[in-house]
Enzyme design. Structure first.
Site, PDB file in Angstrom:
ATOM      1  CG  HIS A 284      -1.775   1.192   1.389  1.00 59.67           C
ATOM      2  ND1 HIS A 284      -3.087   1.217   0.995  1.00 59.67           N
ATOM      3  CD2 HIS A 284      -1.511   2.434   1.894  1.00 59.67           C
ATOM      4  CE1 HIS A 284      -3.607   2.424   1.242  1.00 59.67           C
ATOM      5  NE2 HIS A 284      -2.664   3.174   1.800  1.00 59.67           N
ATOM      6  CD  GLU A 285       1.615   3.605   3.660  1.00 55.95           C
ATOM      7  OE1 GLU A 285       1.837   4.655   3.009  1.00 55.95           O
ATOM      8  OE2 GLU A 285       0.593   3.445   4.349  1.00 55.95           O
TER       9      GLU A 285
ATOM     10  CG  HIS B  16       0.406   6.387  -0.474  1.00 56.84           C
ATOM     11  ND1 HIS B  16      -0.563   7.220  -0.966  1.00 56.84           N
ATOM     12  CD2 HIS B  16      -0.187   5.662   0.517  1.00 56.84           C
ATOM     13  CE1 HIS B  16      -1.704   7.024  -0.308  1.00 56.84           C
ATOM     14  NE2 HIS B  16      -1.501   6.083   0.597  1.00 56.84           N
TER      15      HIS B  16
ATOM     16  CD  GLU C 146      -5.618   5.517   0.433  1.00 57.98           C
ATOM     17  OE1 GLU C 146      -5.793   4.398   0.966  1.00 57.98           O
ATOM     18  OE2 GLU C 146      -4.669   6.268   0.728  1.00 57.98           O
TER      19      GLU C 146
END
Length: 498
Positions: free
Chosen positions: A262-263, A266, A292
């Site tokens: 997920h990160e 980003h 996001e």
């Protein structure tokens, strides 16, 4: 001064403004990752000072004069986009007293250890007075920007300036109604799937190795970033230095893996921004909803797919030998299981996650508007959790104290998580349609084509377009929840044999 010289001087001023902001980000990263616990008094003053300097630069006579004197008829589309974004920031910031900016910065910085202690002690009442103060400050902040507007809409625009609150509410209401139905159907079906493929204990150092290897596999350039741990995983930085954090649970290694992916999403957006535009809005991400969308696309559409695990399971097995015998289907089912009895947002599955977001959205909207008091939050939180997910937190630590966002005064932030997931599905559908054999490429561990597509469609534009414009440029369609709902209904109907 000639027009070109005027614009160049304006850009130099904007770059100084940006550098103060990114310096604050590094100090904030340090506070959450590296700073010793006793450093808070000095750090709160440092961040407050930088916040004040940023505010002074943004609202200075130099900014106002530059905006007034630019000959906009001579500017091209990209230059006008820069002016649009700085003017929007200036108009908001110029409405707010510097003393209020400093008060918010210092209060929220000092609130961090208070929240951590309250969470550790399961003592909402200990944190309530600080939260009340933050709410009061943010209401005043909204009132100074636009005294006639809905204060929550004003705060929401801080994170999503080009999607109106009415559209957002309509999308979230649609998600709430459809997802509650889908989750209820899954519960009623009672289909048995594998839920614990990674049963056992996994040491933190081994999990860290796996997460590092997965980042390397995905193409994360460690010469421009790093992987660390934080109580609340996050990513921050610039196109030259985009750092990621995760956290580890020895009995649940998939939590760290999905959080890291997920990160990474980003960070890959941040790293994909044009380097030559650093310091200007053209070198900055559009907003939190778009940001996001990148993390959710990589976490869910890639990281929770069967094709992805067919490739990376051998990478994971190099550190977790027992994983070498796991059937791919078992891993796929485990990482996509639906468990509505979970009370923790960051540990939630792909479906129930949005109900965690929606209950926060509904509570913070009512709180900022003065429709509820801070003291009512724990009970209202638990009632909504029970209504939407059929589970009631046993403690406030696993209920209304679990998130850091309100500690930072980030009211209006939560909706962007779900908006990002909705946009991720729309973007991934377009990428799948435009990239020949994308599924086969992901199965083979080839991520370059997807990276390039996202860079071309989203990253390279920075803030040139508004959110609705960017979505149409990237996908050829207006923003819609259709792709997300089709994606989850098809995926989970197959998984749970609905």
């Amino acid at each position: 001064m000639a027009t070109a010289d005027q614009y160049d001087a304006f850009i130099e001023h904007v770059q100084r403004l940006t550098n103060v902001g990114t310096a604050s980000q590094v100090l904030s990263w340090d506070q959450q990752v590296m700073m010793p616990a006793g450093g808070t008094p000095a750090r709160s003053q440092q961040l407050s000072t930088l916040s004040s300097i940023h505010h002074e630069l943004l609202t200075s006579d130099e900014t106002a004069t530059a905006l007034d004197e630019l000959d906009r008829g001579t500017l091209d589309d990209e230059q006008m986009a820069v002016v649009r974004e700085i003017e929007r920031q200036y108009d908001r910031a110029a409405s707010v007293d510097r003393s209020l900016v400093e008060a918010i910065s210092q209060t929220t910085s000092e609130a961090l250890p208070e929240w951590e202690q309250a969470k550790n002690n399961d003592d909402f009442n200990a944190f309530a007075p600080t939260l009340e103060r933050i709410v009061e400050l943010k209401r005043e902040y909204a009132a100074q920007i636009d005294p006639d507007a809905d204060p929550y809409a004003v705060l929401f625009a801080e994170y999503e300036p080009y999607l109106d609150l009415e559209t957002t509410t309509r999308i979230l209401d649609r998600l709430r109604d459809r997802l509650v139905e889908l989750i209820d159907a899954i519960e009623a079906r009672g289909a048995t799937i594998e839920t614990n493929a990674f049963e056992g204990s996994y040491p933190v150092d081994e999990q860290a190795t796996v997460c590092h290897d997965l980042l390397d596999t995905l193409g994360y350039p460690f010469e421009h970033g790093r992987l660390d741990t934080a109580p609340h995983p996050f990513s921050t930085g610039t196109q030259f230095d985009a750092r990621v954090t995760t956290r580890y649970n020895e009995s649940a290694p998939l939590e760290a893996i999905t959080s890291t992916i997920h990160e990474f999403g980003h960070a890959t957006y941040t790293l994909g921004l044009p380097r030559e535009r650093y310091g200007t809005p053209l070198g900055q991400s559009r907003n939190l909803s778009v940001h996001e969308s990148q993390s959710r696309l990589w976490e869910n559409h890639v990281g929770r797919s069967k094709t992805f695990w067919e490739n990376v399971l051998p990478v994971v097995a190099e550190t977790f030998p027992t994983a070498s015998d796991l059937p791919i289907q078992d891993v796929y089912e485990t990482i996509n299981q639906v468990y509505p009895d979970n009370t923790i947002r960051v540990e939630a599955d792909e479906l129930t996650y949005h109900l965690h977001i929606i209950l926060r959205f509904e509570i913070e909207k009512a709180l900022v508007r003065g429709e509820i008091e801070v003291e009512e939050i724990p009970q209202l939180w638990n009632e909504k959790m029970e209504s939407y997910l059929g589970v009631r937190p046993q403690t406030d630590a696993e209920g209304c104290l679990q998130d850091i966002h309100w500690t930072h005064g980030n009211f209006g932030y939560f909706p962007t998580y779900s908006l990002g997931s909705v946009l991720a599905a729309q973007l991934f559908a377009s990428a799948t349609a435009e990239i020949d054999g994308l599924d086969e490429q992901l199965r083979a561990g080839e991520f370059d084509a997807l990276h390039e597509w996202l860079t071309d469609a989203v990253h390279q534009h920075g803030q040139r377009y508004t959110t609705p414009e960017l979505i149409e440029v990237a996908t050829g369609e207006p923003f819609t929840a259709d792709y997300f709902l089709e994606y989850v209904e098809e995926k989970y109907s197959e998984l749970y044999e609905l």
